[in-house]
Design an enzyme around this catalytic site. Structure first.
Site, PDB file in Angstrom:
ATOM      1  N   ASN A   7     -34.089 -98.630 -61.478  1.00  0.00           N
ATOM      2  CA  ASN A   7     -33.062 -97.609 -61.293  1.00  0.00           C
ATOM      3  C   ASN A   7     -31.753 -98.223 -61.773  1.00  0.00           C
ATOM      4  O   ASN A   7     -31.196 -99.102 -61.118  1.00  0.00           O
ATOM      5  CB  ASN A   7     -32.956 -97.200 -59.811  1.00  0.00           C
ATOM      6  CG  ASN A   7     -31.863 -96.156 -59.584  1.00  0.00           C
ATOM      7  OD1 ASN A   7     -30.825 -96.178 -60.226  1.00  0.00           O
ATOM      8  ND2 ASN A   7     -32.096 -95.256 -58.646  1.00  0.00           N
ATOM      9  N   ASN A   9     -28.822 -96.743 -62.336  1.00  0.00           N
ATOM     10  CA  ASN A   9     -27.579 -96.185 -61.791  1.00  0.00           C
ATOM     11  C   ASN A   9     -26.593 -95.877 -62.908  1.00  0.00           C
ATOM     12  O   ASN A   9     -25.412 -96.206 -62.830  1.00  0.00           O
ATOM     13  CB  ASN A   9     -26.979 -97.153 -60.761  1.00  0.00           C
ATOM     14  CG  ASN A   9     -25.928 -96.490 -59.882  1.00  0.00           C
ATOM     15  OD1 ASN A   9     -25.856 -95.275 -59.790  1.00  0.00           O
ATOM     16  ND2 ASN A   9     -25.100 -97.295 -59.238  1.00  0.00           N
ATOM     17  N   TYR A 107     -38.551 -90.786 -60.191  1.00  0.00           N
ATOM     18  CA  TYR A 107     -37.309 -90.960 -59.439  1.00  0.00           C
ATOM     19  C   TYR A 107     -37.308 -89.930 -58.313  1.00  0.00           C
ATOM     20  O   TYR A 107     -37.022 -88.750 -58.520  1.00  0.00           O
ATOM     21  CB  TYR A 107     -36.105 -90.781 -60.360  1.00  0.00           C
ATOM     22  CG  TYR A 107     -34.764 -90.875 -59.681  1.00  0.00           C
ATOM     23  CD1 TYR A 107     -34.557 -91.736 -58.611  1.00  0.00           C
ATOM     24  CD2 TYR A 107     -33.694 -90.096 -60.101  1.00  0.00           C
ATOM     25  CE1 TYR A 107     -33.328 -91.825 -57.984  1.00  0.00           C
ATOM     26  CE2 TYR A 107     -32.452 -90.175 -59.490  1.00  0.00           C
ATOM     27  CZ  TYR A 107     -32.274 -91.045 -58.423  1.00  0.00           C
ATOM     28  OH  TYR A 107     -31.058 -91.125 -57.799  1.00  0.00           O
ATOM     29  N   ASP A 146     -38.192 -95.461 -58.285  1.00  0.00           N
ATOM     30  CA  ASP A 146     -37.381 -95.459 -57.068  1.00  0.00           C
ATOM     31  C   ASP A 146     -37.928 -94.361 -56.160  1.00  0.00           C
ATOM     32  O   ASP A 146     -37.688 -93.183 -56.395  1.00  0.00           O
ATOM     33  CB  ASP A 146     -35.919 -95.206 -57.440  1.00  0.00           C
ATOM     34  CG  ASP A 146     -35.016 -95.100 -56.221  1.00  0.00           C
ATOM     35  OD1 ASP A 146     -35.505 -95.304 -55.094  1.00  0.00           O
ATOM     36  OD2 ASP A 146     -33.819 -94.807 -56.408  1.00  0.00           O
ATOM     37  N   ASN A 148     -37.143 -94.116 -52.958  1.00  0.00           N
ATOM     38  CA  ASN A 148     -36.155 -93.822 -51.921  1.00  0.00           C
ATOM     39  C   ASN A 148     -36.809 -93.763 -50.539  1.00  0.00           C
ATOM     40  O   ASN A 148     -36.421 -92.952 -49.687  1.00  0.00           O
ATOM     41  CB  ASN A 148     -35.396 -92.523 -52.234  1.00  0.00           C
ATOM     42  CG  ASN A 148     -34.102 -92.778 -52.987  1.00  0.00           C
ATOM     43  OD1 ASN A 148     -33.312 -93.640 -52.615  1.00  0.00           O
ATOM     44  ND2 ASN A 148     -33.890 -92.044 -54.075  1.00  0.00           N
ATOM     45  N   ASP A 236     -27.063-101.115 -58.315  1.00  0.00           N
ATOM     46  CA  ASP A 236     -27.277-101.372 -56.886  1.00  0.00           C
ATOM     47  C   ASP A 236     -28.763-101.571 -56.585  1.00  0.00           C
ATOM     48  O   ASP A 236     -29.130-101.910 -55.454  1.00  0.00           O
ATOM     49  CB  ASP A 236     -26.674-100.263 -56.015  1.00  0.00           C
ATOM     50  CG  ASP A 236     -27.138 -98.866 -56.393  1.00  0.00           C
ATOM     51  OD1 ASP A 236     -27.770 -98.702 -57.456  1.00  0.00           O
ATOM     52  OD2 ASP A 236     -26.864 -97.928 -55.617  1.00  0.00           O
ATOM     53  N   HIS A 237     -29.617-101.377 -57.586  1.00  0.00           N
ATOM     54  CA  HIS A 237     -31.039-101.697 -57.503  1.00  0.00           C
ATOM     55  C   HIS A 237     -31.328-102.894 -58.388  1.00  0.00           C
ATOM     56  O   HIS A 237     -30.579-103.172 -59.338  1.00  0.00           O
ATOM     57  CB  HIS A 237     -31.898-100.527 -58.006  1.00  0.00           C
ATOM     58  CG  HIS A 237     -31.844 -99.300 -57.161  1.00  0.00           C
ATOM     59  ND1 HIS A 237     -32.897 -98.856 -56.396  1.00  0.00           N
ATOM     60  CD2 HIS A 237     -30.849 -98.386 -56.969  1.00  0.00           C
ATOM     61  CE1 HIS A 237     -32.569 -97.742 -55.782  1.00  0.00           C
ATOM     62  NE2 HIS A 237     -31.327 -97.434 -56.113  1.00  0.00           N
TER      63      HIS A 237
END
Length: 246
Positions: A7, A9, A107, A146, A148, A236-237
């Site tokens: 990911n 971002n 995702y 991702d 989540n 951030d991943h």
């Protein structure tokens, strides 16, 4: 085959930092799965110069979500989306078919800070589960991306079941996918490792393992390596990778 999933971002942001170029040049990856590209699907020339064919599936909404699969191995077919408008409009799933298996780049939606999208998230989970099982009826499946969702307490630095990714509903669905016969490759090879793939920019103590490479049971014996590339910066991943024997 070596597969890496990240990911990013924002594709433009990660390219500007040079982080994706560094990852691709150091890893010799056959397939690269990118999530949250937040672009119209334009492919940077530097990626094309590294020998990859690119298959983007952007969201209809500008600057939001979207996935892109890069591959050095020419696929037999490419499937964009799940065939469900509300999910496909957000550019969340793209699948490439190879001789031996399918590779799904996913995702998953975030449930939202106030859990306002939890219902949408669980509906998406049900739809992709059905899709994965249909693919698996034809040949083995690898799904990375991702999710989540943190699988259990080992996979989060904190515990709050009202926090997106930690709700009982999300974790129950992931458990069901595993019961369906999909294996969490990293946990399979590193059963006691406490490693995270996402960390909050604002609250650095908040971290979770929410990015996965999962393989259908038929591929269990072919997983050579499954790693979290914790030293790769820019998002951030951090990326996750898997290596499958021929």
């Amino acid at each position: 085959m070596r597969i890496v999933s990240w990911n990013v971002n924002g594709l433009r942001s990660i390219m500007r930092k040079g982080s994706l170029d560094r990852l691709l040049s150091m890893g010799n990856y056959d397939v690269v799965l990118l999530q949250e590209i937040r672009s119209s699907g334009d492919v940077p020339l530097t990626i094309m110069g590294l020998g990859y064919e690119a298959y983007p599936f952007p969201a209809e909404r500008k600057g939001y979500a979207g996935v892109m699969t890069l591959t050095k191995v020419k696929p037999i077919s490419v499937i964009k989306g799940l065939g469900i408008k509300e999910f496909d409009a957000e550019g969340r799933v793209i699948t490439v078919e190879f001789n031996e298996f399918y590779v799904v780049n996913a995702y998953f939606p975030r449930a939202g800070d106030d859990l306002s999208r939890l219902g949408f998230k669980i509906s998406f989970c049900g739809a992709i589960e059905k899709f994965l099982n249909e693919l698996r009826s034809r040949k083995p499946v690898i799904v990375c991306g991702d999710f989540n969702i943190a699988r259990d307490r080992l996979d989060s630095s904190f515990w709050d079941e009202k926090h997106p990714g930690l709700t009982p509903e999300e974790r129950a669905w992931l458990s069901q996918l595993i019961k369906d016969g999909f294996i969490d490759a990293f946990r399979e090879l590193h059963p006691n490792a406490r490693v995270f793939t996402w960390r909050s920019y604002k609250e650095r103590w908040r971290a979770m393992r929410i990015d996965y490479c999962m393989v259908s049971e038929e591929l269990r014996g072919k997983v050579i390596k499954a790693e979290v590339l914790s030293d790769v910066e820019g998002s951030d991943h951090v990326p996750v990778m898997i290596e499958i024997s021929n």
